[in-house]
Design a protein around this motif. Structure first.
Motif, short mmCIF file in Angstrom:
data_model
loop_
_atom_site.label_atom_id
_atom_site.label_comp_id
_atom_site.label_asym_id
_atom_site.label_seq_id
_atom_site.Cartn_x
_atom_site.Cartn_y
_atom_site.Cartn_z
N THR A 196 94.28 54.70 39.16
CA THR A 196 93.08 54.88 38.36
C THR A 196 92.77 53.69 37.45
N SER A 218 81.58 59.07 43.67
CA SER A 218 81.40 60.49 43.94
C SER A 218 82.68 61.29 43.75
N THR A 219 83.82 60.60 43.65
CA THR A 219 85.10 61.31 43.53
C THR A 219 85.85 61.02 42.25
N ALA A 220 85.49 59.96 41.53
CA ALA A 220 86.22 59.58 40.33
C ALA A 220 86.10 60.65 39.25
N GLU A 221 87.23 60.99 38.65
CA GLU A 221 87.23 61.98 37.57
C GLU A 221 87.67 61.37 36.25
N THR A 222 87.94 60.08 36.25
CA THR A 222 88.29 59.37 35.04
C THR A 222 87.32 58.20 34.89
N SER A 260 88.20 65.13 49.23
CA SER A 260 88.94 64.72 48.05
C SER A 260 89.26 65.90 47.16
N ARG A 261 88.30 66.82 47.03
CA ARG A 261 88.56 68.00 46.21
C ARG A 261 89.66 68.86 46.79
N ARG A 283 92.96 67.23 45.94
CA ARG A 283 93.41 67.43 44.56
C ARG A 283 93.88 68.87 44.35
#
Length: 356
Positions: A7, A29-33, A347-348, A351
């Protein structure tokens, strides 16, 4: 090769083609940070569909080919067009551009693609000789043909050197410009499509000739000769001379791997930046995707594989394992590519499994 960078805040992408666009789309579209992506492209335009450049000769506007602009207009993305990265400083983790801008990275993605090879043909630097890879190439060919036709007041004749799918596409493009094309290929057949056509009982070469595209196989180009104007005027073959008004070189492509070479990042003997199944190079902070990459000693020469690599690299950089079976995705990806929605869903799911 080492473990992935987890990350990173600053991600720099060198190259702004279709694979780079796919990488950025997958990443944001996938980054959560929090992330910040800088994309540096040497063309003075947004990414576009390179497979459709022949459409320009049918009257299509360049804007029609443009890929989804919103990807590069995302607030996390900075797009530096019409600039070129000249050097990678791995110790400082920076790149320097032609405009002398210094950009720092936590992860660097090389998506520089490839360039049209000249085949070391003497005379390939003459005016009237063109590659056929970019919109700029197509526009230069169109402008040259239009000007020359008006000057000479007669139909033009053009040679396409090469026998692959790009050469066939270029020959069709010349026809759209009212330039009579002939294709010169050193081997005894044009492309893999020839094998398919012959297996089905018809001649692929015959189909091209029926469309007005002359074909000369088993012909070796000795050199390209200048005419009275100083521009290309003839193709000298091992078995004769063919007068021409312009030449399109479609003898293949070579990976643009010079940045990696100059930075002492491992490059395959035949060209291409060596990557593992996570698209990581010999430097764990540097990734390579698309046509510039070499995976398991094989060049990545299909767009679907390039897109698969973009998805794998994005997932790896974000700290996840590349979405299921990265080796299969890169090595076997073929007809059709996943949409960004399916990438996001994959990706979801990944995770969710990791959280169990």
């Amino acid at each position: 090769m080492s473990e992935a960078v987890l990350t990173p805040a600053e991600i720099v992408v060198v190259g702004a083609g279709m694979v780079a666009h796919r990488f950025v789309e997958s990443l944001i579209s996938t980054a959560e940070t929090p992330i910040h992506v800088t994309v540096i492209g040497d063309e003075a335009r947004h990414p576009y569909d390179r497979t459709g450049i022949s459409g320009l000769f049918s009257g299509a506007a360049p804007d029609v080919l443009e890929l989804d602009r919103s990807v590069f207009e995302d607030f996390r993305v900075r797009f530096m067009a019409d600039d070129r990265v000249l050097r990678i400083e791995r110790g400082a983790r920076t790149v320097m551009t032609r405009s002398r801008r210094i950009v720092r990275y936590d992860a660097l993605v090389l998506a520089t693609g490839s360039y049209a090879a000249s085949g070391d043909i003497a005379g390939s630097d003459l005016a009237g000789c063109f590659g056929y890879r970019t919109l700029d190439d197509a526009q230069r060919i169109e402008s040259f043909a239009y000007r020359l036709r008006n000057e000479l007041g007669r139909p033009l004749r053009g040679a396409v050197v090469g026998g692959g799918s790009l050469a066939i596409e270029a020959a069709g493009a010349l026809q759209l410009l009212d330039v009579a094309p002939f294709v010169v290929q050193h081997s005894d057949r044009l492309a893999s499509a020839t094998l398919v056509s012959e297996a089905r009982g018809f001649s692929f070469t015959g189909l091209l000739e029926a469309r007005g595209i002359a074909v000369r196989t088993e012909s070796h180009v000795v050199r390209l000769a200048a005419g009275s104007s100083g521009a290309v005027g003839a193709v000298e073959l091992g078995d004769g001379v063919e007068p021409v008004d312009l030449v399109v070189l479609a003898v293949g492509v070579r990976p643009r791997d010079e940045l990696a070479r100059n930075a002492s990042i491992a490059v395959a003997p035949g060209g291409g930046i060596v990557v593992d199944e996570g698209c990581t190079t010999s430097d764990p902070r540097v990734f390579a995707i698309g046509e510039v990459a070499s995976f398991e000693s094989r060049r990545v020469d299909a767009l679907a594989r390039g897109y698969a690599m973009a998805d794998v690299a994005a997932a790896r950089i974000l700290g996840a394992e590349a979405m299921s079976a990265p080796r299969r995705l890169i090595a076997e990806a073929s007809g059709g590519v996943r949409t960004s929605a399916s990438v996001l869903a994959g990706s979801r799911r990944l995770r969710s499994l990791q959280a169990v």
